[in-house]
Design an enzyme around this catalytic site. Structure first.
Site, PDB file in Angstrom:
ATOM      1  N   ASN A 106     -34.407 -43.682   7.877  1.00 43.09           N
ATOM      2  CA  ASN A 106     -34.315 -42.710   8.958  1.00 43.09           C
ATOM      3  C   ASN A 106     -32.962 -42.860   9.633  1.00 43.09           C
ATOM      4  O   ASN A 106     -32.367 -43.939   9.636  1.00 43.09           O
ATOM      5  CB  ASN A 106     -35.429 -42.925   9.994  1.00 43.09           C
ATOM      6  CG  ASN A 106     -35.413 -41.866  11.096  1.00 43.09           C
ATOM      7  OD1 ASN A 106     -35.289 -40.679  10.829  1.00 43.09           O
ATOM      8  ND2 ASN A 106     -35.492 -42.317  12.339  1.00 43.09           N
ATOM      9  N   HIS A 108     -31.094 -42.160  13.377  1.00 41.92           N
ATOM     10  CA  HIS A 108     -31.434 -41.896  14.776  1.00 41.92           C
ATOM     11  C   HIS A 108     -30.128 -41.796  15.569  1.00 41.92           C
ATOM     12  O   HIS A 108     -29.248 -42.658  15.415  1.00 41.92           O
ATOM     13  CB  HIS A 108     -32.316 -43.014  15.334  1.00 41.92           C
ATOM     14  CG  HIS A 108     -32.709 -42.808  16.759  1.00 41.92           C
ATOM     15  ND1 HIS A 108     -33.672 -41.898  17.146  1.00 41.92           N
ATOM     16  CD2 HIS A 108     -32.245 -43.384  17.898  1.00 41.92           C
ATOM     17  CE1 HIS A 108     -33.783 -41.925  18.471  1.00 41.92           C
ATOM     18  NE2 HIS A 108     -32.935 -42.814  18.946  1.00 41.92           N
ATOM     19  N   SER A 135     -27.649 -44.679  14.158  1.00 47.38           N
ATOM     20  CA  SER A 135     -28.156 -45.843  13.414  1.00 47.38           C
ATOM     21  C   SER A 135     -28.994 -45.372  12.231  1.00 47.38           C
ATOM     22  O   SER A 135     -29.799 -44.441  12.384  1.00 47.38           O
ATOM     23  CB  SER A 135     -29.053 -46.703  14.328  1.00 47.38           C
ATOM     24  OG  SER A 135     -28.392 -47.011  15.544  1.00 47.38           O
TER      25      SER A 135
HETATM   26  C1  GRF Z   1     -29.582 -35.356  14.208  1.00 45.92           C
HETATM   27  O1  GRF Z   1     -28.944 -35.667  15.426  1.00 45.92           O
HETATM   28  C2  GRF Z   1     -30.302 -36.571  13.704  1.00 45.92           C
HETATM   29  O2  GRF Z   1     -29.736 -37.775  14.158  1.00 45.92           O
HETATM   30  C3  GRF Z   1     -31.659 -36.423  14.260  1.00 45.92           C
HETATM   31  O3  GRF Z   1     -31.938 -35.028  14.150  1.00 45.92           O
HETATM   32  C4  GRF Z   1     -30.714 -34.340  14.452  1.00 45.92           C
HETATM   33  C5  GRF Z   1     -30.597 -33.095  13.610  1.00 45.92           C
HETATM   34  O4  GRF Z   1     -30.335 -33.478  12.298  1.00 45.92           O
HETATM   35  N1  GRF Z   1     -32.612 -37.215  13.526  1.00 45.92           N
HETATM   36  P1  GRF Z   1     -30.132 -32.369  11.110  1.00 45.92           P
HETATM   37  O5  GRF Z   1     -28.956 -31.497  11.490  1.00 45.92           O
HETATM   38  O6  GRF Z   1     -31.410 -31.542  11.030  1.00 45.92           O
HETATM   39  O7  GRF Z   1     -29.862 -33.205   9.897  1.00 45.92           O
END
Ligand code: GRF
Length: 201
Positions: A106, A108, A135
């Protein structure tokens, strides 16, 4: 190695992984993209890349366990070596996490253990921290609490807003996620007794 990516929204991290698999930086194949929400941009990204994509909608299930069971069935149909959560906005049950232990990642948007949970950029700005970032960790049963593999750090600027900060953090996300998935596909990244190991090539 085969990879299944789980998304819930825009899929910019998915896109970074698609690009990296396409140009050989990731020695693996994204076999499927699964979203828990329909009509999200990430599904279009998969379609454009010719990658199998489907929706397993959590609203179709009465319990968290029932949804996770359906998700596991959907994932395992593709026999992945690695499951990547990329902007996936669901809390997963211990049964799901246990099934994929050691092969579930994952990302974050904070420097864990700081700012677990949501609205991380707003909270970092409110606290006036000097650095923020993202992270990547192996997923365990603690929310945003699994063993950290790598973190990217950005300086917080005086005139940052949640959006400008999020943009700089996301640029780092798109840099380090392909790197971590590359390591895993090379067989160099393992989780053993809660410890993260990166072996030399
Ligand atoms: C990102 O900031 C990620 O860190 C979090 O969800 C947000 C959107 O990610 N988990 P994405 O553009 O859908 O990959």
């Amino acid at each position: 190695p085969g990879i299944v990516v789980l998304i819930s929204g825009s899929g910019t991290n998915l896109q970074a992984l698609i690009d990296a698999a396409g140009d050989g930086r990731i020695p693996g194949r994204i076999r499927a993209v699964i979203s828990n929400r329909p009509d999200v941009a990430g599904l279009e990204r998969a379609a454009r890349a010719g990658i199998h994509h489907e929706v397993i909608n959590h609203q179709d299930y009465d319990t968290r366990e029932a949804f996770d069971a359906a998700l596991m069935t959907g994932i395992d149909a593709h026999g992945p070596d690695l499951v990547v959560l990329a902007g996936f906005m669901r809390v997963l049950t211990p049964g799901f996490v246990g099934h994929y232990s050691g092969r579930l990642l994952n990302i974050h948007p904070s420097l864990l253990p700081a700012y677990r949970g949501l609205h991380t950029h707003e909270r970092a700005l409110e606290d006036g921290v000097e650095h923020h970032g993202c992270s990547i960790h192996f997923v365990n049963t603690e929310l945003d609490g699994g063993p950290v593999i790598i973190q990217a750090r950005v300086a917080v600027l005086a005139d940052d807003t949640p959006d400008t900060l999020a943009d700089r953090v996301q640029q780092q996300e798109h840099r380090i996620y392909p790197q971590v998935v590359r390591w895993f596909c090379q067989g160099r990244l393992t989780l053993a007794d809660g410890q993260v190991w990166l072996d030399e090539k």
